[in-house]
Write a protein that holds these residues in place. Structure first.
Motif, PDB file in Angstrom:
ATOM      1  N   LEU A 137       0.838  -1.188   0.000  1.00 52.20           N
ATOM      2  CA  LEU A 137       0.000   0.000   0.000  1.00 52.20           C
ATOM      3  C   LEU A 137       0.878   1.244   0.000  1.00 52.20           C
ATOM      4  N   GLY A 138       0.624   2.157  -0.919  1.00 49.59           N
ATOM      5  CA  GLY A 138       1.414   3.378  -0.985  1.00 49.59           C
ATOM      6  C   GLY A 138       0.889   4.296  -2.066  1.00 49.59           C
ATOM      7  N   MET A 139       1.521   5.441  -2.189  1.00 48.51           N
ATOM      8  CA  MET A 139       1.167   6.434  -3.193  1.00 48.51           C
ATOM      9  C   MET A 139       2.439   6.917  -3.889  1.00 48.51           C
ATOM     10  N   GLY A 140       2.302   7.419  -5.098  1.00 53.34           N
ATOM     11  CA  GLY A 140       3.427   7.999  -5.812  1.00 53.34           C
ATOM     12  C   GLY A 140       4.587   7.043  -5.981  1.00 53.34           C
ATOM     13  N   SER A 141       5.801   7.509  -5.660  1.00 54.38           N
ATOM     14  CA  SER A 141       7.006   6.697  -5.829  1.00 54.38           C
ATOM     15  C   SER A 141       6.924   5.388  -5.062  1.00 54.38           C
ATOM     16  N   SER A 142       6.292   5.426  -3.897  1.00 55.41           N
ATOM     17  CA  SER A 142       6.157   4.210  -3.102  1.00 55.41           C
ATOM     18  C   SER A 142       5.376   3.149  -3.863  1.00 55.41           C
ATOM     19  N   ARG A 143       4.302   3.553  -4.517  1.00 53.07           N
ATOM     20  CA  ARG A 143       3.494   2.595  -5.278  1.00 53.07           C
ATOM     21  C   ARG A 143       4.230   2.130  -6.535  1.00 53.07           C
ATOM     22  N   TYR A 144       4.993   3.029  -7.158  1.00 57.44           N
ATOM     23  CA  TYR A 144       5.754   2.605  -8.333  1.00 57.44           C
ATOM     24  C   TYR A 144       6.690   1.445  -7.975  1.00 57.44           C
ATOM     25  N   ALA A 145       7.441   1.612  -6.901  1.00 58.60           N
ATOM     26  CA  ALA A 145       8.377   0.574  -6.478  1.00 58.60           C
ATOM     27  C   ALA A 145       7.647  -0.697  -6.077  1.00 58.60           C
ATOM     28  N   ALA A 146       6.527  -0.548  -5.374  1.00 60.77           N
ATOM     29  CA  ALA A 146       5.771  -1.707  -4.921  1.00 60.77           C
ATOM     30  C   ALA A 146       5.215  -2.513  -6.094  1.00 60.77           C
ATOM     31  N   GLY A 147       4.862  -1.832  -7.182  1.00 61.54           N
ATOM     32  CA  GLY A 147       4.341  -2.545  -8.343  1.00 61.54           C
ATOM     33  C   GLY A 147       5.345  -3.513  -8.923  1.00 61.54           C
ATOM     34  N   VAL A 148       6.598  -3.103  -8.984  1.00 63.09           N
ATOM     35  CA  VAL A 148       7.657  -3.983  -9.473  1.00 63.09           C
ATOM     36  C   VAL A 148       7.855  -5.163  -8.528  1.00 63.09           C
ATOM     37  N   ALA A 149       7.867  -4.893  -7.222  1.00 61.70           N
ATOM     38  CA  ALA A 149       8.061  -5.955  -6.237  1.00 61.70           C
ATOM     39  C   ALA A 149       6.928  -6.970  -6.282  1.00 61.70           C
ATOM     40  N   ALA A 150       5.694  -6.484  -6.417  1.00 70.32           N
ATOM     41  CA  ALA A 150       4.550  -7.392  -6.467  1.00 70.32           C
ATOM     42  C   ALA A 150       4.628  -8.298  -7.689  1.00 70.32           C
ATOM     43  N   GLN A 151       5.052  -7.749  -8.815  1.00 68.20           N
ATOM     44  CA  GLN A 151       5.188  -8.564 -10.021  1.00 68.20           C
ATOM     45  C   GLN A 151       6.253  -9.641  -9.826  1.00 68.20           C
ATOM     46  N   ARG A 152       7.360  -9.294  -9.198  1.00 64.33           N
ATOM     47  CA  ARG A 152       8.422 -10.262  -8.918  1.00 64.33           C
ATOM     48  C   ARG A 152       7.897 -11.395  -8.033  1.00 64.33           C
ATOM     49  N   LEU A 153       7.147 -11.036  -7.010  1.00 62.45           N
ATOM     50  CA  LEU A 153       6.631 -12.045  -6.089  1.00 62.45           C
ATOM     51  C   LEU A 153       5.619 -12.962  -6.775  1.00 62.45           C
ATOM     52  N   ARG A 154       4.757 -12.398  -7.612  1.00 58.30           N
ATOM     53  CA  ARG A 154       3.799 -13.244  -8.341  1.00 58.30           C
ATOM     54  C   ARG A 154       4.519 -14.228  -9.239  1.00 58.30           C
ATOM     55  N   ALA A 155       5.593 -13.766  -9.885  1.00 55.64           N
ATOM     56  CA  ALA A 155       6.375 -14.656 -10.747  1.00 55.64           C
ATOM     57  C   ALA A 155       7.021 -15.787  -9.950  1.00 55.64           C
ATOM     58  N   ALA A 156       7.264 -15.534  -8.657  1.00 56.94           N
ATOM     59  CA  ALA A 156       7.842 -16.549  -7.781  1.00 56.94           C
ATOM     60  C   ALA A 156       6.774 -17.400  -7.092  1.00 56.94           C
ATOM     61  N   GLY A 157       5.495 -17.194  -7.470  1.00 57.69           N
ATOM     62  CA  GLY A 157       4.427 -18.002  -6.921  1.00 57.69           C
ATOM     63  C   GLY A 157       3.778 -17.463  -5.665  1.00 57.69           C
ATOM     64  N   VAL A 158       4.065 -16.193  -5.322  1.00 57.35           N
ATOM     65  CA  VAL A 158       3.498 -15.582  -4.124  1.00 57.35           C
ATOM     66  C   VAL A 158       2.299 -14.722  -4.523  1.00 57.35           C
ATOM     67  N   ASP A 159       1.217 -14.838  -3.780  1.00 60.10           N
ATOM     68  CA  ASP A 159       0.033 -14.020  -4.004  1.00 60.10           C
ATOM     69  C   ASP A 159       0.340 -12.608  -3.508  1.00 60.10           C
ATOM     70  N   ALA A 160       0.635 -11.701  -4.438  1.00 61.00           N
ATOM     71  CA  ALA A 160       1.053 -10.347  -4.060  1.00 61.00           C
ATOM     72  C   ALA A 160       0.437  -9.330  -5.000  1.00 61.00           C
ATOM     73  N   VAL A 161       0.098  -8.173  -4.451  1.00 60.68           N
ATOM     74  CA  VAL A 161      -0.492  -7.109  -5.241  1.00 60.68           C
ATOM     75  C   VAL A 161      -0.072  -5.768  -4.659  1.00 60.68           C
ATOM     76  N   ALA A 162       0.093  -4.777  -5.538  1.00 64.08           N
ATOM     77  CA  ALA A 162       0.360  -3.399  -5.111  1.00 64.08           C
ATOM     78  C   ALA A 162      -0.885  -2.576  -5.391  1.00 64.08           C
ATOM     79  N   GLU A 163      -1.380  -1.892  -4.375  1.00 66.80           N
ATOM     80  CA  GLU A 163      -2.628  -1.149  -4.500  1.00 66.80           C
ATOM     81  C   GLU A 163      -2.416   0.326  -4.184  1.00 66.80           C
ATOM     82  N   TYR A 164      -3.247   1.167  -4.811  1.00 73.21           N
ATOM     83  CA  TYR A 164      -3.315   2.556  -4.397  1.00 73.21           C
ATOM     84  C   TYR A 164      -3.823   2.600  -2.961  1.00 73.21           C
TER      85      TYR A 164
END
Length: 313
Positions: free
Chosen positions: A43-70
């Motif tokens: 959970l974050g806004m602006g730059s925080s959410r940008y970074a979290a979006g990349v991390a969530a995608q990495r985790l999903r690719a590794a089989g982890v249920d992850a999402v970045a939300e506004y």
């Protein structure tokens, strides 16, 4: 906000990265978070959410249920004891982020990732992870964005691997800073057009385009927008028809050539950062730019320095 202090913040990146690598040498700042819960919500806004979006995608690719939300969204992942809510706020006081935190506090396992220990976002958190980015006296989230990315990558890659990555990114950052006289003037001239700046990056590094566009808007107050490379042919290509279209391209997508074909046809101008593409107006290379993870942590420095120069004027 201050242009000169923003530049000083950028110049302090290598030292801050070395300090962060030292933290990661000491162990896992998230203490095996992804193995203890069924899902992770950032959970974050602006730059925080940008970074979290990349991390969530990495985790999903590794089989982890992850999402970045506004953090501002009225609807989101429901709280619960099997959910880890990673709340990201450099200042620790973003209103929207604190509101989102309130939904999860007392139900989910709450992690506060912040550059200000003791700030409101840490109140009631089950785990506090410091960014160790130092004070950003220029008033712009630049080092905190970089450190957020690195720390969140540890959730998928582990602290040992990321510590080495952070040190390579520090070396790459130093390389760009030390050689800026060789490329910065030309980069500024190329991107200083009448219709703003556009930034393009692969989905895996979309945060680079988003952060770069924000730097142009936040500092020199220049019109700027970000786009994913494959999506570019569906949403941004139209601007090359009627605008003096000038873009920063972060190469690495299999759809680079698709975008560049249109750009060459329309006579638009592109600054490639961290690689070379056919039809570029110029390119900026740096140490270790053949490593996509080093690029992820480093490449935004180029538009940040261009923005700082334009802002300083």
């Amino acid at each position: 906000m201050d242009a000169g202090l923003f530049l000083a913040d950028l110049e302090a990146k290598p030292e801050a990265l070395e300090a962060l690598a030292g933290l990661l040498d000491g162990g896992d700042p998230f203490e095996g978070l992804t193995r203890r819960f069924d899902r992770v919500v950032f959970l974050g806004m602006g730059s925080s959410r940008y970074a979290a979006g990349v991390a969530a995608q990495r985790l999903r690719a590794a089989g982890v249920d992850a999402v970045a939300e506004y953090a501002s969204a009225a609807l989101g992942t429901p709280p619960g004891p099997r959910t880890a809510a990673v709340v990201v706020s450099a200042t620790g006081g973003s209103r929207e982020t604190l509101d989102a935190l309130a939904r999860h506090r007392g139900s989910s396992f709450v992690v506060a990732l912040t550059n200000r220990p003791g700030s409101p976002v840490t109140e009631g958190a089950d785990l506090v992870v410091p960014m160790l980015a130092g004070e950003e006296r220029g008033g712009v989230a630049c080092r905190t964005f970089q450190h957020t990315l690195a720390l969140l990558l540890t959730l998928a890659e582990g602290p040992g691997a990321v510590a080495g990555l952070v040190r390579r990114a520090a070396a790459a950052t130093t390389d760009l800073l030390e050689h800026r006289r060789e490329w910065l003037v030309d980069a500024v001239r190329l991107l200083d057009g009448p219709h703003g700046v556009y930034t393009i990056a692969p989905a895996e590094r979309l945060s680079s385009a988003e952060q770069s566009a924000l730097m142009f808007r936040e500092g020199p107050r220049i019109q700027a927008d970000a786009c994913e490379t494959g999506d570019w042919a569906h949403v941004d290509v139209y601007l090359t028809k009627t605008r003096d279209y000038r873009a920063v391209l972060f190469p690495g997508s299999r759809y680079d050539e698709q975008a560049m074909e249109w750009i060459r046809m329309r006579g638009s101008r592109v600054l490639a950062v961290g690689g070379e593409v056919e039809g570029q107006a110029a390119a900026v290379r740096f140490l270790h730019d053949d490593d996509p993870d080093v690029a992820l942590l480093t490449e935004t420095l180029v538009p940040e320095l261009v923005a700082a120069t334009l802002w300083g004027r």
